[in-house]
Design an enzyme around this catalytic site. Structure first.
Site, PDB file in Angstrom:
ATOM      1  N   HIS A  16      22.036  32.305 -41.280  1.00 38.46           N
ATOM      2  CA  HIS A  16      21.651  32.168 -39.870  1.00 38.46           C
ATOM      3  C   HIS A  16      20.676  33.266 -39.454  1.00 38.46           C
ATOM      4  O   HIS A  16      19.767  33.037 -38.653  1.00 38.46           O
ATOM      5  CB  HIS A  16      22.898  32.266 -38.971  1.00 38.46           C
ATOM      6  CG  HIS A  16      23.784  31.066 -39.000  1.00 38.46           C
ATOM      7  ND1 HIS A  16      23.389  29.833 -38.532  1.00 38.46           N
ATOM      8  CD2 HIS A  16      25.072  30.921 -39.419  1.00 38.46           C
ATOM      9  CE1 HIS A  16      24.385  28.969 -38.669  1.00 38.46           C
ATOM     10  NE2 HIS A  16      25.412  29.607 -39.202  1.00 38.46           N
ATOM     11  N   HIS A 193      38.180  34.875 -39.462  1.00 33.65           N
ATOM     12  CA  HIS A 193      36.738  35.093 -39.632  1.00 33.65           C
ATOM     13  C   HIS A 193      36.209  35.673 -38.327  1.00 33.65           C
ATOM     14  O   HIS A 193      36.233  35.009 -37.285  1.00 33.65           O
ATOM     15  CB  HIS A 193      36.064  33.748 -39.945  1.00 33.65           C
ATOM     16  CG  HIS A 193      34.568  33.782 -40.008  1.00 33.65           C
ATOM     17  ND1 HIS A 193      33.871  33.718 -41.195  1.00 33.65           N
ATOM     18  CD2 HIS A 193      33.623  33.841 -39.031  1.00 33.65           C
ATOM     19  CE1 HIS A 193      32.570  33.734 -40.945  1.00 33.65           C
ATOM     20  NE2 HIS A 193      32.396  33.806 -39.627  1.00 33.65           N
TER      21      HIS A 193
END
Length: 336
Positions: A16, A193
């Site tokens: 990303h 996460h």
């Protein structure tokens, strides 16, 4: 010491940050370094997962097939993982991943829409693959709701389940409550996460481990969307000092982080102003580039865009909503 399994999505979530531009040499080099450090699981792919390379969210430098085959060849002891969002990837993509030797396959869904994972988890069970499920944008659900949703995906065949702090919104107490609720609801390993929008990713990850999470994600130098992910080379020694065994070689891990900073990214991610706003607004960090691009062209404040997206509870996959918000803010600005 309690054992924690480290899952490293540097070669997937990190995409990303560089518009999915990692090539073969970078993929191979980091995979070899991670393997040498003894990182248990190395995840690879387009930032949005299998099948996601597109004009809408960005084309990858190389295909899924090339990414998977490159990393599979580079890993000698580490397991290879992939990620898929239903709607971007398909069962055919999952079948190819299994054929490439993916050891762990994660299905990501919005935290209250676990029914979307049922078909894919069932397919993976038929393939004999180790399927995990992660509940994204998990700040949008209560601890009790997350426990219920986690139990549902375990019923669908997930062999591990957990949450993504997709917007970097949580504080440690938020994580403790949510991981604790999931641990009570399921009898499989629980995943956490983190993202670092508010500078809390390492602290949140430690809180997750202390609440019973057995799988913790981290990326080299925090390489990831927006403000980045939990910084792996910090996370591991902090977990070790806290009483959790990772089995990772510290010096080799630091070498892998040096490679990542030198070869994967123009600079390590920082907790910048827009990332802070993204975290406070509870908006997916991966929207950063599009928000900056579109708001810059329209002459509107990107901070206003993030807060408005937060009010509308925008989630990953709703990138088109950025266009609408920018257009509306631009029209209001022109009308003043």
């Amino acid at each position: 010491m309690s054992a924690v399994v480290i899952h490293d999505p540097t070669l997937r979530d990190g995409q990303h940050a560089v518009r999915h531009s990692l090539g073969v040499a970078a993929l191979r080099g980091y995979a070899e370094a991670a393997d040498a450090a003894g990182i248990p699981v190395v995840e690879v792919g387009h930032g949005n997962g299998l099948g996601a390379s597109s004009l809408q969210v960005g084309r990858a430098a190389v295909s899924d097939d090339v990414m998977l085959s490159t990393v599979r060849e580079a890993l000698r002891t580490s397991r290879m993982a992939v990620f898929m969002l239903p709607g971007w990837g398909t069962s055919d993509d999952l079948r190819k991943a299994v054929a490439h030797g993916a050891d762990v396959i994660r299905i990501g869904v919005h935290c209250t829409e676990t029914s979307l994972a049922e078909r894919h988890l069932g397919f993976l069970a038929e393939q004999g693959a180790e399927a995990h499920c992660v509940l994204m944008m998990s700040h949008m659900a209560t601890p009790e709701e997350l426990g219920e949703q986690a139990a549902q995906v375990v019923g669908h065949g997930a062999r591990a389940v957990g949450i993504m702090d997709s917007a970097g919104y949580f504080l440690p107490q938020d994580v403790t409550e949510r991981i604790g609720a999931i641990v009570k609801a399921v009898d499989v390993p629980v995943i956490f996460h983190g993202h670092n929008n508010l500078g809390m990713a390492v602290a949140n990850s430690v809180a997750a481990a202390e609440a019973g999470a057995g799988i913790i994600d981290g990326c080299a130098r925090g390489f990831g969307a927006g403000a980045g992910n939990t910084q792996l080379e910090v996370l591991v020694p902090v977990l070790e000092r806290t009483g959790f065994e990772t089995g990772i070689d510290l010096y080799a891990l630091l070498d892998a982080a040096e490679f990542a900073e030198r070869e994967l990214m123009p600079a390590p991610p920082v907790t910048g102003s827009l990332s802070i706003v993204s975290g406070l607004a509870g908006v997916f960090s991966g929207f950063k580039h599009q928000v900056l691009d579109l708001s810059g062209r329209a002459g509107v404040d990107p901070r206003d865009v993030f807060f408005e997206l937060g009010r509308r509870q925008a989630i990953a996959g709703q990138e088109d909503l950025i266009v609408d918000v920018v257009a509306e803010l631009s029209a209001k600005r022109a009308a003043r």
